[in-house]
Design a protein around this motif. Structure first.
Motif, short mmCIF file in Angstrom:
data_model
loop_
_atom_site.label_atom_id
_atom_site.label_comp_id
_atom_site.label_asym_id
_atom_site.label_seq_id
_atom_site.Cartn_x
_atom_site.Cartn_y
_atom_site.Cartn_z
N GLN A 12 -7.44 66.90 78.45
CA GLN A 12 -8.62 66.41 79.16
C GLN A 12 -9.19 67.49 80.06
N PRO A 13 -10.47 67.45 80.32
CA PRO A 13 -11.06 68.39 81.28
C PRO A 13 -10.31 68.35 82.61
N LYS A 85 -11.98 73.46 80.68
CA LYS A 85 -13.35 72.97 80.54
C LYS A 85 -13.66 72.78 79.05
N PRO A 86 -14.61 71.91 78.74
CA PRO A 86 -14.95 71.73 77.32
C PRO A 86 -15.31 73.04 76.62
N GLU A 87 -15.90 73.96 77.34
CA GLU A 87 -16.28 75.24 76.72
C GLU A 87 -15.09 76.14 76.43
N ASP A 88 -13.90 75.74 76.87
CA ASP A 88 -12.69 76.48 76.52
C ASP A 88 -12.16 76.07 75.14
N THR A 89 -12.75 75.05 74.55
CA THR A 89 -12.33 74.62 73.23
C THR A 89 -12.52 75.75 72.23
N THR A 112 -8.24 72.07 72.33
CA THR A 112 -9.39 71.16 72.36
C THR A 112 -9.43 70.49 73.72
N VAL A 113 -10.55 70.65 74.39
CA VAL A 113 -10.72 70.06 75.73
C VAL A 113 -11.75 68.96 75.61
N SER A 114 -11.28 67.73 75.77
CA SER A 114 -12.17 66.59 75.59
C SER A 114 -11.60 65.37 76.28
N SER A 115 -12.50 64.53 76.77
CA SER A 115 -12.05 63.30 77.39
C SER A 115 -12.08 62.15 76.37
#
Length: 115
Positions: A12-13, A85-89, A112-115
C-alpha cells in the motif's frame, strides 16, 4: 554468475520494502552493484549504485528516500524503499560489474504500490 533478486510484492502507499539481489557463481570480486527499474510503458531507468567501498549514488528521482547498500561477504545488494508511492511501481532489476568489464543482470522483482 547468477543474480537472484527478491523482496518485491504488493504494498500500500506509504509502506516500505527492502529488495535484495544476491550474486552467486564464480566470483572473486564485485566492483559496482546497481539497481534499475522499469515502470509499465516506460524505459528502464537507473535508480542508483554502490561501489565496492560502499559509496552510493542515486538518481535525482529517488535521492533522499531510497537507500542502497551491500554486504560484500554475502555478495548481496540491497535497496530500502520507505514511503512507497504509486509511481514506484515497476520491475526492479539489479546488475553487478565484475573485473574485466563483465556485467550480469538479475531477472527483476516486481513492486506494485496500490491501495
Amino acid at each position: 554468475v547468477q543474480l537472484q533478486a527478491s523482496g518485491g510484492g504488493l504494498v500500500q502507499p506509504g509502506g516500505s520494502l527492502t529488495l535484495s539481489c544476491t550474486a552467486s557463481g564464480s566470483i572473486d570480486n564485485i566492483d559496482n552493484m546497481a539497481w534499475h527499474r522499469q515502470a509499465p510503458g516506460k524505459e528502464r531507468e537507473w535508480v542508483g549504485d554502490v561501489t565496492s567501498g560502499g559509496r552510493a549514488a542515486y538518481a535525482d528521482s529517488v535521492k533522499g528516500r531510497f537507500t542502497i547498500s551491500r554486504d560484500n561477504a554475502k555478495n548481496t545488494l540491497y535497496l530500502q524503499i520507505p514511503n512507497l508511492k504509486p509511481e514506484d511501481t515497476a520491475v526492479y532489476y539489479c546488475h553487478v560489474d565484475l573485473p574485466g568489464g563483465r556485467r550480469y543482470w538479475g531477472q527483476g522483482t516486481l513492486v506494485t504500490v496500490s491501495s
